[in-house]
Design a protein around this motif. Sequence first.
Motif, PDB file in Angstrom:
ATOM      1  N   ASP A  95       0.880  -1.163  -0.030  1.00 38.11           N
ATOM      2  CA  ASP A  95      -0.119   0.077   0.019  1.00 38.11           C
ATOM      3  C   ASP A  95       0.811   1.253  -0.004  1.00 38.11           C
ATOM      4  OD1 ASP A  95      -2.336  -1.445  -0.047  1.00 38.11           O
ATOM      5  OD2 ASP A  95      -2.397  -1.673   2.207  1.00 38.11           O
ATOM      6  N   ALA A  96       2.002   1.079   0.854  1.00 43.16           N
ATOM      7  CA  ALA A  96       3.114   2.564   0.734  1.00 43.16           C
ATOM      8  C   ALA A  96       3.504   2.724  -0.476  1.00 43.16           C
ATOM      9  CB  ALA A  96       3.806   2.059   1.855  1.00 43.16           C
ATOM     10  N   LEU A  97       3.789   1.803  -1.349  1.00 43.33           N
ATOM     11  CA  LEU A  97       4.490   1.950  -2.467  1.00 43.33           C
ATOM     12  C   LEU A  97       3.463   2.433  -3.838  1.00 43.33           C
ATOM     13  CD1 LEU A  97       6.694  -1.132  -2.795  1.00 43.33           C
ATOM     14  CD2 LEU A  97       7.342   1.205  -2.376  1.00 43.33           C
ATOM     15  N   ARG A  98       2.171   2.367  -3.392  1.00 41.20           N
ATOM     16  CA  ARG A  98       1.180   3.082  -4.554  1.00 41.20           C
ATOM     17  C   ARG A  98       1.297   4.297  -4.381  1.00 41.20           C
ATOM     18  NH1 ARG A  98      -3.809   1.334  -2.375  1.00 41.20           N
ATOM     19  NH2 ARG A  98      -3.149  -0.724  -2.927  1.00 41.20           N
ATOM     20  N   GLY A  99       1.643   5.065  -5.594  1.00 43.63           N
ATOM     21  CA  GLY A  99       1.707   6.549  -5.541  1.00 43.63           C
ATOM     22  C   GLY A  99       3.090   7.095  -5.039  1.00 43.63           C
ATOM     23  N   TYR A 100       4.112   6.051  -4.932  1.00 40.87           N
ATOM     24  CA  TYR A 100       5.372   6.523  -4.424  1.00 40.87           C
ATOM     25  C   TYR A 100       6.096   7.232  -5.657  1.00 40.87           C
ATOM     26  CZ  TYR A 100       9.602   6.109  -1.688  1.00 40.87           C
ATOM     27  OH  TYR A 100      10.573   6.166  -0.995  1.00 40.87           O
ATOM     28  N   ASP A 101       6.582   8.418  -5.517  1.00 40.51           N
ATOM     29  CA  ASP A 101       7.134   9.519  -6.236  1.00 40.51           C
ATOM     30  C   ASP A 101       8.673   9.855  -5.868  1.00 40.51           C
ATOM     31  OD1 ASP A 101       6.670  11.077  -4.401  1.00 40.51           O
ATOM     32  OD2 ASP A 101       5.285  12.351  -5.612  1.00 40.51           O
ATOM     33  N   ARG A 102       9.211  10.438  -6.758  1.00 44.56           N
ATOM     34  CA  ARG A 102      10.418  10.858  -6.711  1.00 44.56           C
ATOM     35  C   ARG A 102      10.654  11.867  -5.365  1.00 44.56           C
ATOM     36  NH1 ARG A 102      15.055  11.548 -10.114  1.00 44.56           N
ATOM     37  NH2 ARG A 102      16.603  13.236  -9.386  1.00 44.56           N
ATOM     38  N   GLN A 103       9.618  12.770  -4.952  1.00 39.29           N
ATOM     39  CA  GLN A 103       9.658  13.486  -3.888  1.00 39.29           C
ATOM     40  C   GLN A 103       9.885  12.630  -2.642  1.00 39.29           C
ATOM     41  OE1 GLN A 103       6.626  16.284  -3.753  1.00 39.29           O
ATOM     42  NE2 GLN A 103       7.265  17.234  -1.841  1.00 39.29           N
ATOM     43  N   ARG A 104       9.025  11.758  -2.561  1.00 33.62           N
ATOM     44  CA  ARG A 104       9.027  10.865  -1.432  1.00 33.62           C
ATOM     45  C   ARG A 104      10.574   9.933  -1.398  1.00 33.62           C
ATOM     46  NH1 ARG A 104       3.759   7.578  -0.643  1.00 33.62           N
ATOM     47  NH2 ARG A 104       4.882   6.879   1.112  1.00 33.62           N
ATOM     48  N   LEU A 105      10.957   9.578  -2.261  1.00 31.89           N
ATOM     49  CA  LEU A 105      12.243   8.997  -2.295  1.00 31.89           C
ATOM     50  C   LEU A 105      13.148   9.520  -1.745  1.00 31.89           C
ATOM     51  CD1 LEU A 105      13.747   6.573  -3.090  1.00 31.89           C
ATOM     52  CD2 LEU A 105      14.073   7.570  -5.585  1.00 31.89           C
ATOM     53  N   VAL A 106      13.230  10.952  -2.208  1.00 24.67           N
ATOM     54  CA  VAL A 106      14.509  11.996  -1.735  1.00 24.67           C
ATOM     55  C   VAL A 106      14.246  12.143  -0.236  1.00 24.67           C
ATOM     56  CG1 VAL A 106      15.324  14.148  -1.893  1.00 24.67           C
ATOM     57  CG2 VAL A 106      14.721  12.991  -3.808  1.00 24.67           C
ATOM     58  N   ALA A 107      12.924  12.156   0.195  1.00 23.90           N
ATOM     59  CA  ALA A 107      12.715  12.617   1.789  1.00 23.90           C
ATOM     60  C   ALA A 107      13.240  11.154   2.451  1.00 23.90           C
ATOM     61  CB  ALA A 107      11.092  12.690   1.857  1.00 23.90           C
ATOM     62  N   ASP A 108      13.045  10.213   1.890  1.00 29.43           N
ATOM     63  CA  ASP A 108      12.910   8.810   2.500  1.00 29.43           C
ATOM     64  C   ASP A 108      14.497   8.516   2.879  1.00 29.43           C
ATOM     65  OD1 ASP A 108      10.220   8.234   3.056  1.00 29.43           O
ATOM     66  OD2 ASP A 108      10.132   6.839   1.480  1.00 29.43           O
ATOM     67  N   ILE A 109      15.196   8.614   1.544  1.00 34.05           N
ATOM     68  CA  ILE A 109      16.664   8.630   1.458  1.00 34.05           C
ATOM     69  C   ILE A 109      17.179   9.539   2.775  1.00 34.05           C
ATOM     70  CG2 ILE A 109      18.768   9.143   0.408  1.00 34.05           C
ATOM     71  CD1 ILE A 109      17.318   8.232  -2.012  1.00 34.05           C
ATOM     72  N   GLY A 110      16.926  10.787   2.888  1.00 31.74           N
ATOM     73  CA  GLY A 110      17.392  11.529   4.063  1.00 31.74           C
ATOM     74  C   GLY A 110      17.028  10.835   5.256  1.00 31.74           C
ATOM     75  N   ALA A 111      15.817  10.657   5.537  1.00 32.41           N
ATOM     76  CA  ALA A 111      15.380   9.781   6.812  1.00 32.41           C
ATOM     77  C   ALA A 111      16.164   8.697   6.934  1.00 32.41           C
ATOM     78  CB  ALA A 111      13.736   9.637   6.601  1.00 32.41           C
ATOM     79  N   GLY A 112      16.496   7.863   6.194  1.00 33.06           N
ATOM     80  CA  GLY A 112      17.182   6.649   6.328  1.00 33.06           C
ATOM     81  C   GLY A 112      18.622   6.952   6.629  1.00 33.06           C
ATOM     82  N   LEU A 113      19.092   8.003   6.080  1.00 36.18           N
ATOM     83  CA  LEU A 113      20.532   8.281   6.389  1.00 36.18           C
ATOM     84  C   LEU A 113      20.583   8.925   7.894  1.00 36.18           C
ATOM     85  CD1 LEU A 113      21.883  10.067   3.233  1.00 36.18           C
ATOM     86  CD2 LEU A 113      22.557   7.846   4.043  1.00 36.18           C
ATOM     87  N   THR A 114      19.703   9.645   8.227  1.00 35.84           N
ATOM     88  CA  THR A 114      19.547  10.136   9.597  1.00 35.84           C
ATOM     89  C   THR A 114      19.412   9.005  10.456  1.00 35.84           C
ATOM     90  OG1 THR A 114      18.530  12.192   8.826  1.00 35.84           O
ATOM     91  CG2 THR A 114      18.498  11.445  11.078  1.00 35.84           C
ATOM     92  N   VAL A 115      18.615   8.024  10.374  1.00 36.73           N
ATOM     93  CA  VAL A 115      18.428   6.956  11.184  1.00 36.73           C
ATOM     94  C   VAL A 115      19.702   5.872  11.370  1.00 36.73           C
ATOM     95  CG1 VAL A 115      17.072   4.812  11.448  1.00 36.73           C
ATOM     96  CG2 VAL A 115      15.901   6.945  11.199  1.00 36.73           C
ATOM     97  N   GLY A 116      20.284   5.977  10.337  1.00 36.46           N
ATOM     98  CA  GLY A 116      21.371   5.129  10.026  1.00 36.46           C
ATOM     99  C   GLY A 116      22.605   5.616  10.954  1.00 36.46           C
ATOM    100  N   VAL A 117      22.505   6.964  10.946  1.00 35.06           N
ATOM    101  CA  VAL A 117      23.951   7.469  11.829  1.00 35.06           C
ATOM    102  C   VAL A 117      23.370   7.194  13.314  1.00 35.06           C
ATOM    103  CG1 VAL A 117      24.520   9.901  12.492  1.00 35.06           C
ATOM    104  CG2 VAL A 117      24.262   9.430  10.193  1.00 35.06           C
TER     105      VAL A 117
END
Length: 84
Positions: free
Chosen positions: A15-37
């Motif tokens: 359900d989360a991948l439905r409507g997933y776009d580039r803007q959400r991808l960029v936001a998720d990459i930033g969030a993932g890097l923050t969580v990884g740190v």
Amino acid sequence: MVSSRLHPFRPRLFDALRGYDRQRLVADIGAGLTVGVVALPLAMAFAIASGVKPEQGIVTAIVAGFLISALGGSSVQVGGPAGA
């Protein structure tokens, strides 16, 4: 009478991948890097405190993170070392 049928399992990832776009991808990459740190050093610390190598803590955190993300039931679910 209570029905004995189980509710069919459907990971929320579908359900989360439905409507997933580039803007959400960029936001998720930033969030993932923050969580990884934060999460990877914490996983290493938990591994050392448990008496195993830090590398084992990192591998466990990565595998568990993928499993929680793929099979989790909520888009705001807390998973990983801080989830406990």
